[in-house]
Design a protein around this motif. Structure first.
Motif, mmCIF file in Angstrom:
data_model
loop_
_atom_site.group_PDB
_atom_site.id
_atom_site.type_symbol
_atom_site.label_atom_id
_atom_site.label_comp_id
_atom_site.label_asym_id
_atom_site.label_seq_id
_atom_site.Cartn_x
_atom_site.Cartn_y
_atom_site.Cartn_z
ATOM 1 N N PRO A 171 36.619 55.507 39.813
ATOM 2 C CA PRO A 171 36.249 54.895 38.534
ATOM 3 C C PRO A 171 36.966 53.578 38.258
ATOM 4 C CG PRO A 171 36.626 57.251 38.268
ATOM 5 C CD PRO A 171 37.098 56.889 39.641
ATOM 6 N N TYR A 172 38.202 53.444 38.742
ATOM 7 C CA TYR A 172 38.944 52.209 38.536
ATOM 8 C C TYR A 172 38.355 51.072 39.375
ATOM 9 C CZ TYR A 172 42.223 55.616 36.645
ATOM 10 O OH TYR A 172 42.786 56.641 35.941
ATOM 11 N N LYS A 200 35.142 49.973 37.659
ATOM 12 C CA LYS A 200 35.412 49.230 36.422
ATOM 13 C C LYS A 200 35.928 47.820 36.712
ATOM 14 C CE LYS A 200 37.945 49.708 32.012
ATOM 15 N NZ LYS A 200 38.756 48.493 32.020
ATOM 16 N N LYS A 216 33.375 45.442 38.433
ATOM 17 C CA LYS A 216 32.342 44.983 37.499
ATOM 18 C C LYS A 216 32.897 43.928 36.540
ATOM 19 C CE LYS A 216 28.832 46.605 34.232
ATOM 20 N NZ LYS A 216 29.071 45.506 33.282
ATOM 21 N N GLU A 217 34.078 44.202 35.991
ATOM 22 C CA GLU A 217 34.647 43.269 35.018
ATOM 23 C C GLU A 217 34.972 41.923 35.649
ATOM 24 O OE1 GLU A 217 36.576 46.550 31.950
ATOM 25 O OE2 GLU A 217 37.887 45.333 33.212
ATOM 26 N N GLU A 227 43.960 51.544 37.462
ATOM 27 C CA GLU A 227 43.485 50.201 37.137
ATOM 28 C C GLU A 227 44.616 49.180 37.127
ATOM 29 O OE1 GLU A 227 41.207 47.745 33.545
ATOM 30 O OE2 GLU A 227 41.331 49.937 33.465
#
Length: 209
Positions: A107-108, A111, A114-115, A195
C-alpha cells in the motif's frame, strides 16, 4: 525454473525471504546483511556506505556505481528496459505475491508512486516480481493493492543476479533499491518499508543536481 530442483528459500526472523546462494543457483547472489545501525562499511557500491537505524543503506554521490540494465517481459505482458529510465530516480522493488512483508509494504508503494507521479516528479517505479509461478498471481496482487507501475516478471530471480558483487544489491525478498538520475545505485533496504522510509530513500535523490 530452469533447474531440475527448486532451491529452498531461507526465511529470516522478520519473515522476509533470502535469495538462494550461488551453491543452490548458478551464478546466484552472495547474500549480504546490513551493518549495525549507524555503521559505516567499505567496499560496497564502489566505496563507503552508511546504514542508518532503519536499516536503509545509502551511498555518497561520488562513491556510487552503475546499476545493471534490467529488461524483459512484465507481469502485464509488455516489455520494459530500465536503461530507458535514465534521467529519473528509479525505485526498484523486489516482491512476490506469496510474501507477507511484500503485502505489508505494497500500500505504501501504491500511495507514494501515485502521489509522486501526480506531482510530476522525475521518478519511476519498477517492480521485480520473483518466485511467483504464474503472472496471474502477480497480476492479482497488483490489482488488489492498486499497483499501477510495471513489474518485470522474474520467477527465477535471474535479474537480481545482474547486480555486481559487492554492491548494494537486492539479496532478499522484499528488497528496495533506489537509483539516482544517472542510473547509479544510491540506496537499498533488505526489509519491508513504510511510507516515511520509502520517501526518505527517494526525496534526497530528487533534490540532487
Amino acid at each position: 525454473m530452469s533447474l531440475s530442483r527448486a532451491p529452498r528459500r531461507r526465511r529470516s526472523t522478520s519473515g522476509r525471504v533470502l535469495l538462494p546462494t550461488a551453491v543452490t543457483l548458478v551464478g546466484a547472489l552472495t547474500l549480504t546483511a546490513c551493518g549495525d545501525s549507524g555503521s559505516t562499511s567499505s567496499g560496497s557500491a564502489g566505496g563507503n556506505y552508511v546504514t542508518g537505524p532503519s536499516g536503509i543503506s545509502t551511498v555518497a554521490k561520488g562513491d556510487r556505481v552503475d546499476a545493471p540494465g534490467l529488461d524483459g517481459a512484465t507481469v502485464d505482458g509488455k516489455t520494459l528496459d530500465t536503461t530507458a529510465l535514465k534521467g529519473k530516480v528509479v525505485v526498484l522493488n523486489v516482491w512476490g505475491s506469496w510474501c507477507p512483508p511484500c503485502r505489508a509494504e505494497a500500500p505504501y508503494f501504491a500511495k507514494v508512486s501515485k502521489e509522486l507521479g501526480d506531482a510530476g516528479k522525475d521518478v519511476a517505479f519498477v517492480g521485480i516480481n520473483t518466485r511467483d509461478t504464474s503472472t496471474q498471481n502477480a497480476a492479482a496482487f497488483e490489482q488488489n493493492f492498486g499497483i499501477t507501475y510495471p513489474s518485470l516478471y522474474d520467477p527465477d530471480g535471474k535479474l537480481m543476479l545482474r547486480f555486481p558483487k559487492n554492491t548494494l544489491n537486492p539479496s532478499a525478498i522484499p528488497s528496495t533499491v533506489v537509483l539516482d538520475k544517472e542510473g547509479k545505485i544510491a540506496a537499498r533496504t533488505l526489509a519491508a518499508v513504510n511510507e516515511e522510509q520509502l520517501r526518505s530513500m527517494i526525496d534526497p535523490l530528487l533534490a540532487e543536481q
